[in-house]
Scaffold this active site. Structure first.
Site, PDB file in Angstrom:
ATOM      1  CG  HIS A  15       1.756  -1.124  16.757  1.00  0.00           C
ATOM      2  ND1 HIS A  15       1.302  -2.303  17.259  1.00  0.00           N
ATOM      3  CD2 HIS A  15       1.249  -0.221  16.782  1.00  0.00           C
ATOM      4  CE1 HIS A  15       0.208  -1.948  17.828  1.00  0.00           C
ATOM      5  NE2 HIS A  15       0.140  -0.601  17.779  1.00  0.00           N
ATOM      6  CB  CYS A  62      -3.592   0.321  20.593  1.00  0.00           C
ATOM      7  SG  CYS A  62      -2.882  -0.544  19.339  1.00  0.00           S
ATOM      8  CG  LEU A  63      -6.788   1.508  15.168  1.00  0.00           C
ATOM      9  CD1 LEU A  63      -6.480   1.806  13.757  1.00  0.00           C
ATOM     10  CD2 LEU A  63      -8.186   2.057  15.659  1.00  0.00           C
ATOM     11  CD  GLN A  95      -1.793  -1.251  14.861  1.00  0.00           C
ATOM     12  OE1 GLN A  95      -1.377  -0.514  14.175  1.00  0.00           O
ATOM     13  NE2 GLN A  95      -2.990  -1.271  15.769  1.00  0.00           N
ATOM     14  N   GLY A 122      -3.133   6.487  13.485  1.00  0.00           N
ATOM     15  CA  GLY A 122      -1.986   5.781  13.031  1.00  0.00           C
ATOM     16  C   GLY A 122      -2.033   4.226  12.722  1.00  0.00           C
ATOM     17  CG  HIS A 166       1.029   3.666  19.704  1.00  0.00           C
ATOM     18  ND1 HIS A 166       0.370   3.584  20.654  1.00  0.00           N
ATOM     19  CD2 HIS A 166       0.709   2.951  18.712  1.00  0.00           C
ATOM     20  CE1 HIS A 166      -0.561   2.706  20.466  1.00  0.00           C
ATOM     21  NE2 HIS A 166      -0.621   2.021  19.219  1.00  0.00           N
ATOM     22  CD  GLU A 167       0.985   3.768  14.755  1.00  0.00           C
ATOM     23  OE1 GLU A 167       0.832   2.572  14.780  1.00  0.00           O
ATOM     24  OE2 GLU A 167       0.214   4.273  15.279  1.00  0.00           O
TER      25      GLU A 167
HETATM   26  O1  GNR Z   1      -5.745   5.755  16.914  1.00  0.00           O
HETATM   27  C1  GNR Z   1      -4.780   5.740  17.622  1.00  0.00           C
HETATM   28  N1  GNR Z   1      -4.791   6.712  18.597  1.00  0.00           N
HETATM   29  C2  GNR Z   1      -3.896   7.022  19.507  1.00  0.00           C
HETATM   30  C3  GNR Z   1      -3.861   7.633  20.649  1.00  0.00           C
HETATM   31  C4  GNR Z   1      -2.962   8.027  21.460  1.00  0.00           C
HETATM   32  C5  GNR Z   1      -1.759   7.495  21.154  1.00  0.00           C
HETATM   33  C6  GNR Z   1      -1.564   6.477  20.078  1.00  0.00           C
HETATM   34  C7  GNR Z   1      -2.566   6.171  19.270  1.00  0.00           C
HETATM   35  S1  GNR Z   1      -2.273   5.245  18.009  1.00  0.00           S
HETATM   36  C8  GNR Z   1      -3.958   4.501  17.698  1.00  0.00           C
HETATM   37  C9  GNR Z   1      -3.883   3.864  16.511  1.00  0.00           C
HETATM   38  C10 GNR Z   1      -3.002   2.606  16.640  1.00  0.00           C
HETATM   39  O2  GNR Z   1      -3.430   1.736  17.179  1.00  0.00           O
HETATM   40  N2  GNR Z   1      -1.807   2.549  15.946  1.00  0.00           N
HETATM   41  O3  GNR Z   1      -1.104   1.777  16.125  1.00  0.00           O
HETATM   42 NI    NI Z   2      -1.497   0.782  17.890  1.00  0.00          NI
END
Ligand code: GNR
Ligand code: NI
Length: 170
Positions: free
Chosen positions: A138, A92-93, A51, A46, A134-135
């Site tokens: 953000h 998270c990236l 980001q 995601g 999670h997104e």
């Molecule tokens: O790539 C991602 N993997 C992930 C794994 C477990 C829970 C959430 C994520 S999101 C993350 C990509 C990202 O940072 N999205 O904001």
């Molecule tokens: Ni993230």
């Protein structure tokens, strides 16, 4: 299409609250295409516009194994949440190489606009439900490490600053 730079924690811009998209036009569709390219390039499931330093409510997600099932969420809302919770590892990236457990609703029902500006709804569970939450955090300026203890967060901050410094030296 273009690969976008992904902000790294603790960059203060990650705490910006995104504004709703007023109109789903070609500018937004170009942003979506660039976000998808950046997400796939980074092997993420995601990516939120926050980001890539764009503070509008746009998310792309692909939790499929094929990596060929992109989902686009513009102005997303969670319209229902399960009472059941899940506690699973997240990454998270914007916080590379850090994984830790976060509690989330196990199921959510989401309403959003698609890339044509059309409203749609879907139910999510498993990784997709976690990823949506999670997104959406953000877009509110929240990074998953903010759910962890102050001690862990301080260690992660130091590790990220060092990693960035090392990469700049290399
Ligand atoms: O790539 C991602 N993997 C992930 C794994 C477990 C829970 C959430 C994520 S999101 C993350 C990509 C990202 O940072 N999205 O904001
Ligand atoms: Ni993230």
């Amino acid at each position: 299409m273009a690969k976008l730079h992904i902000l790294r924690y603790p960059d203060p811009r990650l705490h910006t609250v995104a504004k709703p998209v007023a109109e789903v036009d070609d500018r937004i569709r170009r942003l979506i295409d660039d976000m998808l390219e950046s997400m796939y390039d980074a092997d993420g499931v995601g990516l939120a516009a926050t980001q890539v330093d764009v503070h509008e409510r746009v998310i792309v997600i692909d939790t499929s194994d094929s990596r060929q099932d992109p989902r686009v969420l513009i102005n997303p809302e969670i319209i229902a949440r399960s009472a059941e919770m899940t506690f699973a590892d997240e990454g998270c990236l914007s916080v590379p190489l850090v994984y830790d457990k976060v509690q989330r609703n196990a199921q959510v029902t989401v309403r959003a606009l698609d890339r044509e500006g059309k409203s749609y709804e879907f139910e999510a569970d498993g990784l997709l439900a976690i990823c949506v939450q999670h997104e959406m955090d953000h877009l509110l300026g929240k990074v998953f490490v903010e759910y962890l203890s102050q001690l862990k967060r301080d260690r992660i901050k130091t590790k990220m600053l060092k990693k960035t410094r090392d990469e700049e030296r290399a």
